[in-house]
Motif scaffolding. Structure first.
Motif, short mmCIF file in Angstrom:
data_model
loop_
_atom_site.label_atom_id
_atom_site.label_comp_id
_atom_site.label_asym_id
_atom_site.label_seq_id
_atom_site.Cartn_x
_atom_site.Cartn_y
_atom_site.Cartn_z
N LEU A 33 0.82 -1.20 0.00
CA LEU A 33 0.00 0.00 0.00
C LEU A 33 0.86 1.26 0.00
O LEU A 33 0.55 2.25 -0.68
CB LEU A 33 -0.93 -0.01 1.21
N SER A 34 1.96 1.22 0.77
CA SER A 34 2.84 2.38 0.83
C SER A 34 3.49 2.66 -0.53
O SER A 34 3.71 3.82 -0.90
CB SER A 34 3.91 2.19 1.90
N TYR A 55 8.60 -4.30 -10.18
CA TYR A 55 9.71 -4.78 -9.33
C TYR A 55 9.75 -4.05 -8.00
O TYR A 55 10.21 -4.60 -6.99
CB TYR A 55 11.04 -4.59 -10.07
N VAL A 56 9.28 -2.80 -7.97
CA VAL A 56 9.24 -2.06 -6.70
C VAL A 56 8.25 -2.73 -5.75
O VAL A 56 8.49 -2.84 -4.53
CB VAL A 56 8.85 -0.59 -6.95
N TYR A 57 7.12 -3.20 -6.28
CA TYR A 57 6.11 -3.88 -5.46
C TYR A 57 6.65 -5.21 -4.90
O TYR A 57 6.20 -5.67 -3.85
CB TYR A 57 4.84 -4.12 -6.27
N LEU A 58 7.60 -5.82 -5.62
CA LEU A 58 8.24 -7.03 -5.10
C LEU A 58 9.34 -6.70 -4.10
O LEU A 58 9.52 -7.40 -3.09
CB LEU A 58 8.83 -7.84 -6.26
N LEU A 59 10.07 -5.62 -4.36
CA LEU A 59 11.20 -5.27 -3.50
C LEU A 59 10.75 -4.90 -2.08
O LEU A 59 11.38 -5.29 -1.10
CB LEU A 59 11.96 -4.09 -4.13
N ALA A 60 9.68 -4.13 -1.95
CA ALA A 60 9.25 -3.63 -0.64
C ALA A 60 8.99 -4.77 0.35
O ALA A 60 9.59 -4.80 1.44
CB ALA A 60 8.02 -2.74 -0.79
N PRO A 61 8.14 -5.74 0.08
CA PRO A 61 7.90 -6.81 1.07
C PRO A 61 9.12 -7.71 1.26
O PRO A 61 9.34 -8.22 2.37
CB PRO A 61 6.71 -7.58 0.51
N PHE A 124 5.57 4.18 4.67
CA PHE A 124 5.59 2.86 5.29
C PHE A 124 5.72 2.97 6.81
O PHE A 124 5.04 2.26 7.57
CB PHE A 124 6.74 2.05 4.68
N LEU A 125 6.59 3.88 7.27
CA LEU A 125 6.77 4.07 8.70
C LEU A 125 5.47 4.54 9.36
O LEU A 125 5.09 4.05 10.44
CB LEU A 125 7.89 5.08 8.97
N LEU A 126 4.80 5.48 8.74
CA LEU A 126 3.54 5.98 9.28
C LEU A 126 2.49 4.88 9.36
O LEU A 126 1.76 4.75 10.35
CB LEU A 126 3.03 7.14 8.43
N LEU A 127 2.42 4.05 8.31
CA LEU A 127 1.42 3.00 8.28
C LEU A 127 1.70 1.91 9.33
O LEU A 127 0.80 1.46 10.06
CB LEU A 127 1.35 2.38 6.89
N VAL A 128 2.97 1.48 9.40
CA VAL A 128 3.34 0.42 10.35
C VAL A 128 3.19 0.92 11.79
O VAL A 128 2.60 0.26 12.66
CB VAL A 128 4.76 -0.09 10.08
N GLY A 129 3.77 2.12 12.08
CA GLY A 129 3.66 2.67 13.43
C GLY A 129 2.22 2.91 13.82
O GLY A 129 1.80 2.61 14.95
#
Length: 671
Positions: A33-34, A55-61, A124-129
């Motif tokens: 999502l991020s 490839y960016v969508y694969l790299l993130a997770p 990503f930090l905002l979403l996870v936190g």
């Protein structure tokens, strides 16, 4: 069922591996999502990825999952997630950001701006936190539980301990935290996690304005003098004052109202405890064999706890109560394990009335130091059972002293009491008699004892230094008023005080034990030591203090609507209004600033021994008239109520009880 409980309850019921899979799945979704949000913000793209953008969508997770595992994010419990866990999350995402940005710079995928490497990690930090914070709030029940809190709280102390306590209380939802109090003027007017910090002079107003019910002292490093000032300041505010639980309880993440401790007895004492002298403590203990009688009692057990800290070679525990001996032995074993102390503990069941058993113990273990704490100390009970008081307190001491002399024990210390000074009760009189016995033995170079068959023992050479230690009432002991008052408070009152003017010297159990250990190290033979205990305390004042610090008011003539009544029950048999520490008025200083030495008159052993023979016979025969007569003869200032009653009977024509004194040839002093 509320919606948050409808979702949260099944999640909380899942096994831990399933919960972790749920969290991992959420993080993977958030990573994707991020990336989508980052593309939307950077290139205004809302559709499916194009060309190499996939490839960016694969790299993130692929980057996020192993990093989060490495940083331990899946070991945390969401309900108890705090600042430390959020900080760890930030570190993990920070490492992720560096690797993610580096990958985009090196790989240079088509349609992927390099600035995406900065935007996506922030999102990503905002979403996870945020997911962690929401989970903690939601699963723990949110602010809805605050309405069911048990009290409205101020925490005195805005340092690390106070802040950690506030966080733990936020999880427990048993209190509504209204603010912090702190002596530091720089903190006043500021806030900590949205909670205001107020100055001490604003507390009274805050209590009234905010309806405060409880104040928690969270100042573990504060000196005792300032702590006493704070407790005195809070007394009149009608709030329940308690102290901080152990840091281990806080670290567990589950602090409940049961974890909060009532104020220490030191807080109720109103004066700083007497500091120990470490050199004196260790002098007669380190690497030696030490014996404690009455090891399962309040004073005896505290003696044992402090003795093992000085690392004796062997500690012999003598106690006639089986459960008391079991309890202290088990506790000391735990302390030795906890502090890695190599002390051999020897638990022995024995009565100080059995000289043969005491002699066997002393000859077998050869103690260098004996602390004699075994005694009957409860004033009304001893008053009702004078024969047992005499046999245990006087002749139990004599038995132990003789066994120590025959085994050439170096130091013998008697635990005595301020009630031995001009006593009005049998307990105090028998303790003074025990002191007289040791004074007489100490002044004798050698002693002859009477044997059971009526013959005389061989002359026993005295190589033992005898000393006695007097102190006042011990706060928190089994016979203290403090546990009684606390129970009566829990039951809703009334608090029972025997007389409005009854006054006592007080000390804590650790103080009393330290005094005994230190005084014994200063003994030169026959010494009577006592503590400079400051001003005595009125029991009525102590009762009022405990009521007020429990957040309640005293019900009296001035305040008929108060919460707790203090009821006067009348002096008990043998009780007097005031206690003293000195018989004479010539105390002498010692090496310890707060320990004094008294000079008390005594009877030499050749004159005392025949009287002891007569006294023991009277105790065995329950001849109370003879026992009272001997105590009146030998104990300076002894003035029992029963004597006045007897005098009245004689004036009215009642015949006094007759007795026939026995001689030392007719009865042995010791069994």
């Amino acid at each position: 069922m509320p919606f948050h409980k409808f979702i949260a309850t099944p999640l909380l019921a899942l096994p831990r591996p399933a919960k972790r899979l749920v969290v991992v799945a959420i993080d993977l979704v958030l990573s994707l999502l991020s990336v989508w949000v980052a593309f939307y913000l950077r290139v205004d793209q809302t559709g499916l990825p194009q060309a190499q953008q996939k490839y960016v969508y694969l790299l993130a997770p692929l980057l996020a999952f192993p990093l989060f595992v490495r940083f331990g994010l899946y070991r945390a419990i969401f309900r108890y997630t705090g600042m430390a866990a959020l900080f760890t999350t930030a570190k993990a995402v920070g490492v992720y950001a560096v690797l993610f940005f580096t990958a985009l710079l090196v790989l240079k995928w088509d349609g992927v701006p390099r600035s995406l490497g900065l935007i996506q990690p922030l999102i990503f930090l905002l979403l996870v936190g945020g997911s962690r914070a929401i989970a903690r709030y939601w699963l723990a029940g949110g602010s809805r539980k605050a309405r069911h809190a048990q009290g409205r709280l101020l925490i005195y102390g805005a340092g690390d301990a106070g802040v950690q306590t506030a966080y733990a209380l936020g999880l427990a939802h048993q209190f509504v935290l209204l603010g912090f109090i702190d002596d530091d003027k720089a903190k006043a007017g500021r806030s900590i996690n949205g909670v205001d910090v107020i100055a001490p002079d604003e507390v009274a107003d805050a209590v009234e304005r905010m309806g405060v019910t409880d104040i928690l002292l969270a100042m573990p490093s504060l000196d005792r003098a300032r702590r006493n000032e704070i407790v005195a300041m809070l007394r009149g505010l009608h709030v329940h004052v308690r102290s901080l639980p152990g840091m281990g309880d806080l670290a567990s993440g589950r602090v409940t109202v049961q974890d909060f401790q009532e104020l220490d007895v030191e807080d109720l004492l109103g004066r700083p405890p007497v500091p120990p002298d470490s050199t004196l403590l260790a002098k007669n203990l380190a690497h030696k064999v030490v014996l404690v009688t009455g090891a399962g009692g309040s004073i005896g057990s505290e003696l044992c706890r402090q003795i093992i800290q000085e690392k004796p070679r062997q500690l012999v525990l003598v106690e006639h109560n089986e459960f008391g001996l079991y309890s202290i032995h088990r506790e000391l074993e735990g302390l030795c394990t906890e502090h890695a102390l190599r002390v051999e503990l020897v638990p022995l069941l024995a009565s100080v009335g059995n000289f043969g058993r005491l002699k066997e113990i002393c000859h077998l273990y050869r103690p260098a130091t004996v602390y004699h704490a075994a005694a009957y100390k409860h004033v009304p009970l001893v008053e009702s059972n004078p024969s047992e008081g005499v046999l245990n307190n006087v002749f139990g001491t004599l038995n132990m002293a003789r066994a120590a002399m025959e085994s050439e024990v170096a130091h013998f210390v008697l635990v005595s009491t301020d009630k031995a000074v001009r006593p009005t009760n049998v307990m105090g009189a028998t303790k003074r008699m025990a002191e007289l016995v040791l004074q007489a033995l100490s002044a004798s170079g050698s002693v002859v004892f009477h044997l059971p068959d009526g013959s005389l023992s061989p002359e026993v050479r005295n190589r033992t230094l005898f000393s006695m230690v007097r102190f006042g009432n011990v706060l928190g002991s089994s016979g203290s008023v403090v546990p009684l008052f606390r129970k009566q408070l829990r039951d809703g009152g009334p608090l029972t005080v025997t007389h409005a003017e009854v006054t006592r010297y007080f000390m804590t159990i650790p103080e009393a034990a330290q005094l005994v250990l230190q005084a014994g190290a200063m003994a030169r033979g026959g010494d009577v030591f006592l503590l400079d205990m400051g001003q005595p305390v009125k029991i009525m004042d102590l009762a009022r203090r405990m009521v007020e610090l429990s957040g309640m008011t005293v019900c009296d003539e001035d305040h008929p609507g108060g919460d707790i009544e203090i009821r006067i029950t009348g002096l008990r048999p043998g009780e007097k209004l005031y206690e003293e520490l000195l018989i004479s008025d010539n105390p002498e200083g010692t090496a310890h600033a707060r320990i004094m030495k008294a000079h008390e008159d005594f009877l030499p052993w050749p004159q005392l021994a025949p009287v002891l023979v007569e006294m023991r016979h009277a105790a065995i025969q329950s001849d109370q008239e003879t026992m009272r007569s001997i105590l009146l003869q030998l104990v300076h200032g002894y003035s029992p109520e029963s004597l006045r009653a007897s005098t009245t009977e004689k004036a009215n024509g009642a015949a006094p009880q007759r007795h026939t004194p026995c001689t030392s040839a007719q009865l042995n002093i010791l069994e």
